[in-house]
Design an enzyme around this catalytic site. Structure first.
Site, short mmCIF file in Angstrom:
data_model
loop_
_atom_site.label_atom_id
_atom_site.label_comp_id
_atom_site.label_asym_id
_atom_site.label_seq_id
_atom_site.Cartn_x
_atom_site.Cartn_y
_atom_site.Cartn_z
N CYS A 1 -4.17 13.07 13.97
CA CYS A 1 -4.06 11.66 13.61
C CYS A 1 -3.95 10.86 14.90
CB CYS A 1 -2.80 11.51 12.77
SG CYS A 1 -2.37 9.84 12.39
N ARG A 40 -8.04 -0.47 5.69
CA ARG A 40 -7.26 0.56 4.97
C ARG A 40 -5.98 -0.03 4.41
NH1 ARG A 40 -5.64 5.45 8.20
NH2 ARG A 40 -4.54 5.66 6.24
N ASP A 100 5.78 0.74 11.78
CA ASP A 100 4.55 0.07 11.35
C ASP A 100 4.49 -1.39 11.79
OD1 ASP A 100 3.66 2.39 10.25
OD2 ASP A 100 3.97 1.82 8.16
N ILE A 156 9.41 7.14 16.35
CA ILE A 156 8.97 7.87 15.14
C ILE A 156 7.72 8.69 15.44
CG2 ILE A 156 8.26 7.65 12.72
CD1 ILE A 156 11.11 6.72 13.12
N ARG A 203 1.14 14.88 13.27
CA ARG A 203 1.87 14.53 12.05
C ARG A 203 1.85 15.75 11.13
NH1 ARG A 203 -0.04 8.65 10.12
NH2 ARG A 203 1.74 8.78 8.73
N ARG A 257 -3.83 10.64 5.09
CA ARG A 257 -2.80 11.68 5.04
C ARG A 257 -2.00 11.65 3.75
NH1 ARG A 257 -0.32 14.18 8.85
NH2 ARG A 257 1.60 13.80 7.72
N LYS A 310 0.84 -1.21 0.00
CA LYS A 310 0.00 0.00 0.00
C LYS A 310 0.87 1.26 0.00
CE LYS A 310 -1.56 1.63 4.09
NZ LYS A 310 -1.21 3.06 4.28
C1 UD1 Z 1 4.93 6.94 6.13
C2 UD1 Z 1 4.04 5.72 6.04
C3 UD1 Z 1 3.60 5.28 7.44
C4 UD1 Z 1 4.82 5.07 8.31
C5 UD1 Z 1 5.72 6.30 8.30
C6 UD1 Z 1 7.03 6.10 9.04
C7 UD1 Z 1 2.94 6.00 3.92
C8 UD1 Z 1 1.67 6.28 3.19
N1 UD1 Z 1 2.87 6.04 5.26
O1 UD1 Z 1 4.13 7.98 6.71
O2 UD1 Z 1 2.88 4.05 7.31
O3 UD1 Z 1 4.40 4.84 9.65
O4 UD1 Z 1 6.05 6.65 6.95
O5 UD1 Z 1 7.73 5.03 8.53
O6 UD1 Z 1 3.97 5.71 3.33
N2 UD1 Z 1 7.14 14.75 10.26
C9 UD1 Z 1 7.19 16.09 10.57
N3 UD1 Z 1 6.91 16.98 9.57
C10 UD1 Z 1 6.59 16.60 8.30
C11 UD1 Z 1 6.55 15.22 8.01
C12 UD1 Z 1 6.83 14.31 9.02
O7 UD1 Z 1 7.48 16.48 11.71
O8 UD1 Z 1 6.37 17.46 7.44
C13 UD1 Z 1 7.43 13.75 11.34
C14 UD1 Z 1 6.22 12.87 11.67
O9 UD1 Z 1 5.38 13.52 12.60
C15 UD1 Z 1 6.89 11.64 12.22
C16 UD1 Z 1 8.17 11.53 11.38
O10 UD1 Z 1 8.37 12.82 10.82
O11 UD1 Z 1 7.23 11.85 13.57
C17 UD1 Z 1 8.12 10.52 10.27
O12 UD1 Z 1 6.98 10.74 9.48
P1 UD1 Z 1 6.97 10.41 7.91
O13 UD1 Z 1 8.18 9.60 7.57
O14 UD1 Z 1 6.75 11.68 7.17
O15 UD1 Z 1 5.69 9.51 7.80
P2 UD1 Z 1 4.63 9.49 6.62
O16 UD1 Z 1 5.30 9.72 5.31
O17 UD1 Z 1 3.47 10.33 6.98
#
Ligand code: UD1
Length: 423
Positions: free
Chosen positions: A117, A398, A305, A327, A122, A93, A22
Site C-alpha cells: 500500500c 475513492r 487521515d 499510525i 499494512r 484493502r 465512506k
Molecule cells: C482504517 C481506515 C483508514 C485509516 C485507518 C487508521 C477504513 C476503511 N480505513 O484503516 O482510512 O487511515 O483506519 O485510522 O476504515 N495493523 C497491523 N496489522 C493488522 C492491522 C493493522 O499491523 O492486522 C497496523 C497498520 O499497519 C497500521 C495500524 O495498525 O499501522 C492501524 O491500522 P488500522 O487501524 O487497521 O487501519 P485500517 O483499518 O486498515
C-alpha cells in the site's frame, strides 16, 4: 483519466454537506453478509470505494438496488460464494472485511491478502489472530487467507494494536459465534460505534463499542436492518481545514464536533474561530494560521487521515511546526509534491516532519499518491498563487464525493479535465 485544475488564491465561503462516511459505509455493506434478509442503507456516499464494494458483494451473489441517491438495498439471500478475489481486494484493502462475515455465516472464507500500500506496510495479522481466537483455522496459500470453522466460538481477544479494520472484522464474526467474546484494546473510532449500532439493529448483542473493551454475546442468526450512515468526519475536517487555509468561512452541515475534537482544538490554536451547533460545525479565519504541531493517534487523537491536509495548512503558517505520523510508516508521500509548490518541509527519521510556513505557495503540476495525499494537494492549490494541476485523481474519487462540485459551491475555481495519457 482525469486531472483537477485549480485556480489559486481562492477563499472558501459558504455551506457544504459532509456527506456519509465512506469508512463507516464500507463495513456496514460487509455486515449485510451476516444475514439472509435485505438491508437498507441510506446516506451512502457516491465514491469509487463503494462501487468496488458493491461489485465484490455482487460477485459473492448479493443483489443490489439503488432506489435513490445515497440509498442502497442489499439482498444477500443468494450469496453462495466465499471468495474475495485478488483483483478486487488489491484495489481496496477494506475488502478484507469479507473475512469475518463469510466465516461466521458459512464457516468458510477464501479472501485475498491485500498486499502493499502506498502509505506503508499494512499487514492483516491482527485480523487473522482475532479469527483464530474465535476458533477459525487459517491457512495462508497462494496470496489468500483460507479460513474455516464448523462454528465460531466466543473467545478473549487482546489486540496488539487498536486496529480499526480488525476490530470491525472480529466484532462482526463474534456476533454470530457460539458464546461470548471480549475484545480488549479495541479501536474506538466513531465508525466502529456506527457498525455496532447497525449490528444491534440486526439482533446482535454488543456492549462497549466506542470504548477499548467490547463484549459480544453471539446469537444464532441476524436479521436485516435499515440504517443511515454517519457523517464523514474526515471529509468534514478537510473542508474545515480548507476554510483555515484560504482564510475563509465554511459551515459543514452534518459534521459532528464530538467526532472532530482533536482537529477543532488544533484549528482553534491555529487561530480559527469554531462554532458548533446541532446541524454542523463552522470554521472561519481572517489571518495567516499560527503554527501548531500535531501527532497522529488512534481516536480520539488526531486522525492520520487528516495529517496530510494539516500539513498543507502548516505550509502557510506563520512559523515552524512539527507533524508526527504514528499510525502509518510511510504516510509522507505528499511532502515531495508540496515541495514542488514551494513548501519548506524537512523529513526526519521516525515519521516526523518539520514544516516552516511560507507566505504563499505557488501553483504547480503535482501527482496524487493516495486518497488523503491527493486532497491535501487540492487544498494547497486553493491557497497557492497561480494554477495547480493534480494528476491521478482516481485516488481522490475513492473517498471524496463530487469534490469539484462541492468546492465550486464554496466559491473555488476547480475543473475536472480529461488527460491524454499519464506516466
Ligand atoms: C482504517 C481506515 C483508514 C485509516 C485507518 C487508521 C477504513 C476503511 N480505513 O484503516 O482510512 O487511515 O483506519 O485510522 O476504515 N495493523 C497491523 N496489522 C493488522 C492491522 C493493522 O499491523 O492486522 C497496523 C497498520 O499497519 C497500521 C495500524 O495498525 O499501522 C492501524 O491500522 P488500522 O487501524 O487497521 O487501519 P485500517 O483499518 O486498515
Amino acid at each position: 483519466m482525469y486531472k483537477l485544475v485549480i485556480e489559486g488564491a481562492s477563499r472558501l465561503e459558504g455551506e457544504v454537506e459532509a456527506g456519509g462516511a465512506k469508512n463507516a459505509a464500507l463495513p456496514l455493506l460487509f455486515a449485510c453478509l451476516l444475514t439472509d434478509e435485505p438491508c437498507r442503507l441510506t446516506n451512502v456516499p457516491d465514491v469509487a470505494d463503494i462501487e468496488t464494494t458493491l461489485r465484490l458483494l455482487e460477485s459473492l451473489g448479493a443483489r443490489i438496488e439503488k432506489p435513490a441517491r445515497g440509498e442502497l438495498i442489499i439482498d444477500p439471500s443468494a450469496v453462495g460464494s466465499f471468495e474475495a478475489p485478488y483483483d478486487l481486494v488489491r484495489r481496496m484493502r477494506a475488502s478484507f472485511l469479507t473475512l469475518g462475515p463469510l466465516l461466521a455465516r458459512f464457516g468458510r472464507a477464501h479472501v485475498s491478502r491485500p498486499g502493499g500500500c502506498a502509505i506503508g506496510s499494512r499487514p492483516v495479522d491482527i485480523h487473522l489472530e482475532g479469527m483464530k481466537r474465535l476458533g477459525a483455522r487459517i491457512q495462508l496459500e497462494g496470496g489468500y487467507a483460507d479460513a474455516s470453522a464448523r462454528k465460531l466460538e466466543g473467545g478473549h481477544v487482546i489486540f496488539s494494536m487498536p486496529s480499526v479494520g480488525a476490530t470491525e472484522n472480529v466484532m462482526m464474526a463474534a456476533s454470530l459465534a457460539k458464546g461470548s467474546t471480549r475484545l480488549e484494546n479495541a479501536a474506538r473510532e466513531p465508525e466502529i460505534v456506527d457498525l455496532a449500532g447497525a449490528l444491534i439493529k440486526m439482533g446482535a448483542k454488543i456492549r462497549g463499542a466506542g470504548s477499548s473493551v467490547i463484549e459480544i454475546d453471539g446469537v444464532e442468526r441476524l436479521r436485516g436492518m435499515d440504517h443511515a450512515v454517519i457523517a464523514d468526519r474526515i471529509v468534514a475536517g478537510t473542508f474545515l481545514i480548507g476554510a483555515a487555509l484560504t482564510r475563509g468561512d465554511v459551515f459543514v452541515r452534518g459534521a459532528r464536533a464530538e467526532h472532530l475534537e482533536s482537529l477543532l482544538d488544533a484549528l482553534t490554536l491555529a487561530g480559527c474561530r469554531i462554532d458548533v451547533d446541532a446541524d454542523g460545525v463552522r470554521a472561519r479565519s481572517g489571518a495567516r494560521p499560527c503554527p501548531v504541531g500535531i501527532v497522529t493517534a488512534p481516536f480520539p487523537g488526531f486522525p492520520t487521515d487528516l495529517q496530510a491536509q494539516w500539513m498543507s495548512l502548516m505550509c502557510v503558517a506563520d512559523g515552524r511546526s512539527e507533524v508526527h505520523e504514528r499510525i502509518f510508516e510511510n504516510r509522507f508521500m505528499h511532502v515531495e509534491e508540496l515541495a514542488r509548490m514551494g513548501a519548506d518541509i524537512r523529513l526526519q527519521p521516525g515519521g516526523h516532519a518539520v514544516v516552516t510556513g511560507k507566505d504563499l505557495l505557488s501553483g504547480a503540476p503535482v501527482m496524487a499518491t493516495d486518497l488523503r495525499a491527493s486532497v491535501c494537494l487540492v487544498l494547497a492549490g486553493l491557497a497557492a498563487e497561480g494554477v495547480t494541476e493534480v494528476l491521478r485523481i482516481y485516488h481522490l474519487d475513492r473517498g471524496y464525493e463530487h469534490i469539484e462540485e462541492k468546492l465550486t459551491g464554496l466559491g473555488a475555481v476547480v475543473r475536472r479535465e480529461p488527460m491524454e495519457s499519464e506516466v
